[in-house]
Design a protein around this motif. Structure first.
Motif, PDB file in Angstrom:
ATOM      1  N   GLY A 151      -5.543  -3.580 -10.792  1.00  0.00           N
ATOM      2  CA  GLY A 151      -4.562  -2.683 -11.402  1.00  0.00           C
ATOM      3  C   GLY A 151      -3.424  -2.498 -10.424  1.00  0.00           C
ATOM      4  N   SER A 152      -3.328  -1.298  -9.869  1.00  0.00           N
ATOM      5  CA  SER A 152      -2.280  -0.996  -8.896  1.00  0.00           C
ATOM      6  C   SER A 152      -2.763  -1.296  -7.482  1.00  0.00           C
ATOM      7  N   GLU A 153      -2.029  -2.161  -6.757  1.00  0.00           N
ATOM      8  CA  GLU A 153      -2.375  -2.463  -5.368  1.00  0.00           C
ATOM      9  C   GLU A 153      -2.409  -1.188  -4.532  1.00  0.00           C
ATOM     10  N   ARG A 154      -1.443  -0.307  -4.794  1.00  0.00           N
ATOM     11  CA  ARG A 154      -1.352   0.933  -4.021  1.00  0.00           C
ATOM     12  C   ARG A 154      -2.588   1.801  -4.250  1.00  0.00           C
ATOM     13  N   ASP A 155      -3.029   1.913  -5.501  1.00  0.00           N
ATOM     14  CA  ASP A 155      -4.214   2.715  -5.800  1.00  0.00           C
ATOM     15  C   ASP A 155      -5.465   2.120  -5.153  1.00  0.00           C
ATOM     16  N   GLU A 156      -5.570   0.785  -5.168  1.00  0.00           N
ATOM     17  CA  GLU A 156      -6.716   0.133  -4.542  1.00  0.00           C
ATOM     18  C   GLU A 156      -6.716   0.386  -3.037  1.00  0.00           C
ATOM     19  N   HIS A 157      -5.547   0.252  -2.428  1.00  0.00           N
ATOM     20  CA  HIS A 157      -5.391   0.489  -0.986  1.00  0.00           C
ATOM     21  C   HIS A 157      -5.809   1.919  -0.636  1.00  0.00           C
ATOM     22  N   LEU A 158      -5.280   2.897  -1.364  1.00  0.00           N
ATOM     23  CA  LEU A 158      -5.558   4.302  -1.054  1.00  0.00           C
ATOM     24  C   LEU A 158      -7.014   4.661  -1.334  1.00  0.00           C
ATOM     25  N   ALA A 159      -7.647   3.993  -2.302  1.00  0.00           N
ATOM     26  CA  ALA A 159      -9.075   4.226  -2.548  1.00  0.00           C
ATOM     27  C   ALA A 159      -9.896   3.849  -1.313  1.00  0.00           C
ATOM     28  N   PRO A 198     -12.851  -1.539  -7.695  1.00  0.00           N
ATOM     29  CA  PRO A 198     -12.756  -2.934  -7.269  1.00  0.00           C
ATOM     30  C   PRO A 198     -11.392  -3.193  -6.646  1.00  0.00           C
ATOM     31  N   CYS A 199     -11.371  -4.018  -5.603  1.00  0.00           N
ATOM     32  CA  CYS A 199     -10.135  -4.264  -4.846  1.00  0.00           C
ATOM     33  C   CYS A 199      -9.888  -5.759  -4.688  1.00  0.00           C
ATOM     34  N   GLY A 200      -8.619  -6.149  -4.772  1.00  0.00           N
ATOM     35  CA  GLY A 200      -8.254  -7.550  -4.638  1.00  0.00           C
ATOM     36  C   GLY A 200      -7.700  -7.892  -3.259  1.00  0.00           C
ATOM     37  N   LEU A 201      -7.307  -9.155  -3.112  1.00  0.00           N
ATOM     38  CA  LEU A 201      -6.833  -9.642  -1.815  1.00  0.00           C
ATOM     39  C   LEU A 201      -5.506  -9.011  -1.403  1.00  0.00           C
ATOM     40  N   SER A 202      -4.722  -8.543  -2.366  1.00  0.00           N
ATOM     41  CA  SER A 202      -3.421  -7.969  -2.029  1.00  0.00           C
ATOM     42  C   SER A 202      -3.579  -6.710  -1.180  1.00  0.00           C
ATOM     43  N   CYS A 203      -4.456  -5.801  -1.594  1.00  0.00           N
ATOM     44  CA  CYS A 203      -4.622  -4.589  -0.793  1.00  0.00           C
ATOM     45  C   CYS A 203      -5.395  -4.871   0.485  1.00  0.00           C
TER      46      CYS A 203
END
Length: 372
Positions: free
Chosen positions: A35-43, A226-231
């Motif tokens: 979804g949002s890279e920023r949300d994944e990062h902050l999670a 779940p988090c992707g490679l971008s974050c």
């Protein structure tokens, strides 16, 4: 690489069912974001994130002379690693150039697992096989024998504890132990690439989906996503961790990269690159190489790899990685700069972004350090 030739994670279908944006990464079709890279990062910074890292390259080295082989092939003192512990190290060419940075786990007295970056796994495998000549040791390509899931963030110990009776409290940073997680046999390692506490779980590919689902079910109530490679990239950038192909390359020795501490000259015997690295160490003492620093933007424009760092109208360095920092709320970058402009707070430093010299503050790395 064509789509048909891409390698797939054993849980690729699961990523697609979660709506992941997929990308080619070192020949693997991997999730970039859900979804949002920023949300994944902050999670990951505040709660927990779950990553699929099955693209990493596992190489097993076994036999009576496994330690001796790795001490010859790599720059670190691998024979000195106790069973159950891991070490960050590098493999270099004879000229001292960095082929890859690695984590080596000592699984048993004569068994090691070398984990290489996906883009360099074949290169590392080939080098280890070549360097194994004359040693009573076997080098085995185990890339298809493992899936790798990582759970990272402050909530990750609690989530994992609910699924295993392994002694997580006694598991130190850069250590690993075999255990059962949600009924799945795993190597549980307290390692990661985010700057947070967390774990990497090496499992059989057939068990990856069951483990992902169990971690998701246990973690969702406390904010795991779940988090992707971008974050993963922005997390490691904030934590000041180097990425091969950006901060590390064959054009640089560990001393050029400010990581000379990983080279252990005191270990017994020769190792590949010893002579060149001895010269590099002496050169770094007398004539300091460019220094890897952090840069924080005063404006909003994001620096990218390869952009020149400038001061007094001259190029004094080059950006190696840059991105907006969700934690700092500003664009940040890592860059190699001349020693004369490397001190935190050095005035007049900027980045040339398409002809415009944008002002940046020079800071010491890392940008972010978690509270212990």
């Amino acid at each position: 690489m064509s789509e048909g030739a891409a390698r797939h994670s054993p849980i690729q279908a699961l990523h697609r069912s979660l709506g992941a944006t997929m990308t080619d990464f070192a020949g693997w079709d991997m999730p970039l974001r859900y979804g949002s890279e920023r949300d994944e990062h902050l999670a990951v910074r505040t709660k927990a994130g779950l990553f699929d890292l099955s693209h990493m390259g596992e190489i097993t080295v076994t036999g009576p002379q496994a330690a001796a082989l790795l001490d010859f092939a790599l720059v670190g003192n691998i024979g000195g690693v106790k069973p159950g512990r891991a070490r960050y190290t590098m493999i270099c060419r004879a000229d001292g150039g960095i082929l890859d940075d690695l984590i080596v786990y000592r699984l048993a007295e004569t068994t090691y697992m070398v984990v290489a970056n996906a883009s360099n796994a074949q290169t590392v495998l080939d080098a280890l096989v070549e360097r194994a000549a004359g040693f009573d040791a076997e080098v085995r390509d185990d890339r298809d024998a493992y899936a790798l899931l990582a759970i990272q963030g402050p909530e990750s110990p609690g989530i994992l504890k609910s699924l295993t009776d392994a002694d997580l409290d006694g598991l130190k940073y850069y250590a690993g132990l075999p255990g059962t997680v949600a009924g799945v046999q795993a190597l549980i390692a307290r390692t990661g690439y985010t700057g947070e506490d967390g774990f990497e779980l090496f499992v059989a590919p057939a068990d990856a989906e069951k483990l992902w689902q169990a971690l998701t079910d246990a973690g969702t109530p406390v904010g795991l996503v779940p988090c992707g490679l971008s974050c993963r990239d922005t997390l490691r950038l904030e934590a000041g961790m180097p990425l091969y192909g950006h901060e590390l390359s064959t054009a640089l020795t560990p001393f050029d990269a400010g990581l000379g501490r990983v080279v252990k000259f005191e270990k017994e015997g020769d190792f590949v690159g010893r002579e060149a690295l001895t010269e590099a160490a002496a050169r770094a003492e007398s004539q300091p190489p460019r220094v890897l620093v952090g840069l924080i933007a005063e404006g909003r424009r994001v620096p990218r790899a390869g952009y020149p760092v400038v001061a007094d109208g001259k190029v004094v360095g080059e950006v190696t990685s840059g991105a907006p920092s969700p934690t700092l709320g500003k664009p940040i970058a890592m860059a190699y700069v001349d020693a004369a402009h490397s001190a935190p707070g050095t005035p007049g430093v900027g980045v040339d972004i398409r002809g415009s010299h944008e002002p940046y503050e020079v800071v010491a790395l890392p940008f972010y350090k978690r509270q212990k």
